[in-house]
Design an enzyme around this catalytic site. Structure first.
Site, PDB file in Angstrom:
ATOM      1  CG  ASP A  78     -26.061   3.509  42.842  1.00 12.08           C
ATOM      2  OD1 ASP A  78     -26.763   2.495  42.670  1.00 12.08           O
ATOM      3  OD2 ASP A  78     -26.410   4.641  42.449  1.00 12.08           O
TER       4      ASP A  78
ATOM      5  CG  ASP B 166     -33.357   3.737  40.899  1.00  8.97           C
ATOM      6  OD1 ASP B 166     -33.099   4.184  42.034  1.00  8.97           O
ATOM      7  OD2 ASP B 166     -32.512   3.670  39.977  1.00  8.97           O
TER       8      ASP B 166
HETATM    9  C1  DGJ Z   1     -29.511   4.256  40.362  1.00 11.95           C
HETATM   10  C2  DGJ Z   1     -29.516   2.847  40.835  1.00 11.95           C
HETATM   11  O1  DGJ Z   1     -29.050   2.750  42.134  1.00 11.95           O
HETATM   12  C3  DGJ Z   1     -28.685   2.006  39.872  1.00 11.95           C
HETATM   13  O2  DGJ Z   1     -28.591   0.689  40.345  1.00 11.95           O
HETATM   14  C4  DGJ Z   1     -29.312   2.077  38.515  1.00 11.95           C
HETATM   15  O3  DGJ Z   1     -30.566   1.463  38.548  1.00 11.95           O
HETATM   16  C5  DGJ Z   1     -29.418   3.509  38.056  1.00 11.95           C
HETATM   17  N1  DGJ Z   1     -30.076   4.334  39.023  1.00 11.95           N
HETATM   18  C6  DGJ Z   1     -30.161   3.596  36.751  1.00 11.95           C
HETATM   19  O4  DGJ Z   1     -30.369   4.882  36.354  1.00 11.95           O
END
Ligand code: DGJ
Length: 743
Positions: free
Chosen positions: A548, A478
């Site tokens: 997201d 990430d």
């Molecule tokens: C952002 C990501 O896109 C989410 O899927 C998740 O992993 C969060 N960060 C975790 O902090």
């Protein structure tokens, strides 16, 4: 098969359906002649090399009044000698001057395609008839050499370009801009298709006619960004999904980029692609070289579906890590939306156990497993297990998950640091900040200096150790904030503008080291969802978390927009709980799955909270997906109804097997309409003379009828999984199978 034909000063690159021609002009520099449908190979193209002088335009020399650099289509345009368009490159000499004349020196042709050393790049491991042309140009004053590289992937109708600058002079120079490709087209009758948006709303299609002047998309965020994507298309105004001329462009790069289209006073179009020249500069000492990222170019006269398919096939065969490109991707469960930071081993194992019973193949532990991480204010950089949550350690959890017969995956955010961390206590200088200035927070966190080799070494050692100890099968990498106060103490003052690119080189180096050391680990990239959904990442991480936003209706648009530039195997797509965490919307479970099927399916909810009916439904969904997995992940994808046009109320698409005998189509009705109009769904990609049985229909139908007359779409909807649902946000899923002989 020869893909590259050279006649003295004429270069003709041929793919199966396109030709790309350039030549050496009167001044010794390279001029673009043609890019479009395939032309016969000829010794010369007198019609293409014609040009006429224009008024009020500088000539090359007094005795060549008819040769005007600014009226020519250039192959790698320079600034300052009569061409007033934005240039492809600019070099600053020690005396402050900025003129270059890149004169043709020689060329070489190389069979296949070698990988670049420090950047993600295309390759031809499958001996797919690729050929690479390298044309060497040189400036006689500075002795700067520029190599323009062109790889032809004939069967995907793709040409890959990049440039390499070599300082063969005895003075240092600075590259003020060094773009990957310049394509000058002879007219400007095009629409620009760009994929723009924001966090949770990535890659929405925006289609606008070109106008006089400069139009561009780009990023200065240190990442390719949620806001604009490096993939763009130029299409004739009449081009649609199924017919018409289109040029596709993309960059194998994840950092600051610029895709610029300039329509000049002669109505020619200059397309420039590469590292964004803002916040860029590169100091090139004698004997040093600089390699640009690769730019992808593709042409078709077969419409936008064809363009997406040929570019997607090129990526899957010639860009994505070959170990995973065609590999079935596992159905996963990710605990993020299910638990956020609030979990312990018992909770995780309960989710894993139940998910396994439903058919899930990979359990992914997301954020919150390390340091003292109970919210987003701490611990980034402290990649040691949080013993308060997992007292028996990661290894134990991994063993338990593996014991269930599932794979085990883990979330990292390698490039980040929290102020509240041991890492910051030990290495405050590793945090990216400009001396004497406040460091700007974002999501309570800061960026690590990936331009510092010690940081890359530290991260490699840490992650490598965890992969081994916890026997990871998968990593979600990430990256949740953009770069501010860009600066690195590892470079002298006159090289600070190298930081943004050196940051990306550090990221790529870490990816390269980890994927080489652990070839079995599947990486999924992520940047708060789709903030770094680009070909640079895809070279290492064959799939990416698309957004997201897990709301099915939002996802429909996001995945539809993304599909123009990226094949569905690259798109992580999860079913989450309702009301949806990003939109509050309540959509049927069947619709959520019917959208997520068209990517790499996952679940992102606390399955222990699901009712018995929901679990039964999920189990059925996973079985269905597994049956059709190859089709969903690798099938030929066609967009049908565009949810960005008309009343934006319907979207549909289909995936078709390579032999065109199997397909799954989906039609999504966003809001239900009272007393709706008669509606038909015209399928794509089938064999006209083949009969098919469509799920829910008694009679087989010929492909021609399915594609040209279409299927009647009743508006009184039943769930495809037999569960009651609201007629808003509904999805109809159709399985189409060839039938031979009499039924
Ligand atoms: C952002 C990501 O896109 C989410 O899927 C998740 O992993 C969060 N960060 C975790 O902090």
């Amino acid at each position: 098969m020869m893909a590259i034909l050279v006649q003295t000063d004429l270069f003709h690159l041929q793919t199966d359906h396109s030709s790309y021609l350039f030549h050496v002009m009167a001044n010794g520099e390279l001029g673009q002649l043609y890019y479009g449908a395939k032309l016969h190979a000829q010794a010369a193209y007198p019609e293409l090399t014609q040009s006429e002088p224009h008024g009020a335009t500088p000539a090359w020399k007094l005795d060549t009044p008819n040769f005007q650099p600014g009226s020519e289509k250039q192959e790698y345009g320079s600034f300052g000698k009569g061409d007033f368009r934005d240039p492809a490159y600019q070099v600053l000499a020690p005396d402050g001057s900025r003129i270059s004349e890149l004169v043709y020196r020689d060329y070489r042709i190389i069979a296949g395609k070698q990988r670049l050393t420090d950047l993600p790049s295309t390759f031809d491991d499958t001996h797919d008839d690729a050929e690479t042309l390298v044309v060497t140009l040189q400036d006689a004053v500075s002795q700067l050499v520029v190599e323009l590289a062109y790889t032809v992937f004939p069967h995907q109708d793709v040409i890959v370009r990049s440039s390499r600058f070599v300082n063969q002079g005895d003075q240092p120079v600075v590259l003020n801009r060094a773009l990957s490709a310049d394509l000058d087209l002879p007219d400007a009758d095009y629409d620009l298709l760009q994929f723009s948006g924001s966090w949770a709303r990535e890659r929405h299609l925006v289609r606008t006619p070109l106008r006089s002047g400069i139009q561009s998309v780009g990023s200065l965020r240190g990442a390719s960004s949620h806001q604009q994507n490096p993939g763009i298309i130029l299409a004739r105004p009449q081009t649609n999904e199924d017919q018409g001329t289109a040029y596709g462009f993309n960059l194998v790069y994840s950092g600051n980029f610029l895709d610029q289209v300039e329509v000049d006073h002669l109505r020619t179009t200059r397309v420039l692609l590469g590292i964004n020249p803002t916040e860029f500069g590169w100091y090139l000492a004698p004997d040093q070289d600089f390699q640009t990222p690769e730019a992808i170019l593709s042409y078709t006269d077969g419409g936008l579906n064809q363009l997406s398919q040929q570019m997607g096939q090129c990526y899957q065969q010639h860009l994505v890590n070959p170990r995973f490109a065609q590999q079935p991707r596992p159905v996963l469960i990710n605990n993020w939306e299910g638990t956020y930071f609030d979990f312990d081993e018992t909770k995780l194992l309960a989710i894993a156990q139940q998910a396994h019973d439903l058919g899930v193949e990979l359990f992914v532990l997301d954020d919150g497993w390390f340091g003292k991480r109970n919210d987003d204010t701490t611990s980034l950089g402290d990649w040691d297990v949080n013993l308060a949550k997992l007292p028996q350690g990661l290894d134990h959890l991994s063993q338990q998950v593996h014991g269930l017969g599932m794979q085990f995956g883990l979330w990292f955010e390698p490039e980040m640091i929290s102020l509240a961390s041991h890492l910051y206590d030990q290495h405050p200088d590793w945090l990216v900040r400009t001396p004497g200035r406040q460091a700007t927070p974002s999501r309570n966190q800061f960026v690590l200096d990936m331009a510092n080799p010690a940081v890359v070494d530290f991260l490699f050692t840490k992650i490598d150790g965890i992969i081994k100890a916890a026997q990871l099968d998968y990593i979600k990498w990430d990256m949740n904030r953009n770069i501010t106060e860009a600066f690195t103490p590892t470079l002298p003052a006159n090289r600070q503008l190298e930081f943004m690119h050196r940051y990306m080189l550090g990221v790529y180096q870490l990816y390269a080291r980890l994927t080489q050391a652990h070839p079995q680990v599947l990486f999924e990239s992520c940047a708060s969802g789709g903030g770094r959904f680009d070909l640079g990442m895809m070279a290492y991480a064959p799939q990416a978390w698309t957004s997201d936003d897990t709301d099915a209706i939002e996802r429909l648009r996001i995945q539809y927009g993304t599909s123009y530039a990226y094949p569905q195997a690259m798109m992580g797509a999860h079913v989450s709980a309702v009301p949806n965490d990003q939109t509050g919307r309540i959509t049927p479970l069947s619709t959520r799955a019917a959208v997520a099927y068209f990517g790499d399916l996952g679940y992102e909810l606390d399955v222990t909270q699901c009712s018995a009916e929901e679990k039964a439904q999920i189990k059925e969904q996973i079985t269905f997906y597994q049956q059709h997995r190859e089709l969903f992940q690798q099938g030929t994808f066609y967009r049908i109804d565009n949810p960005f046009t008309g009343d934006r109320n319907v979207g549909s698409w289909i995936v078709v097997s390579a032999d065109q005998r199997h397909a799954v189509a989906a039609r999504y009705q966003i809001l239900n309409e009272p007393n709706p109009a008669y509606s038909r769904l015209k399928l794509r990609g089938l064999l006209a003379d083949q009969r098919y049985l469509v799920s829910g229909r008694e009679q087989p139908l010929y492909g021609d009828e399915l594609m040209h007359a279409g299927l009647f779409i009743p508006q009184q909807l039943q769930s495809t999984m037999g569960v009651e649902q609201s007629a808003d946000f509904s999805a109809q899923l159709l399985v189409i199978d060839a039938v031979d002989g009499q039924l």
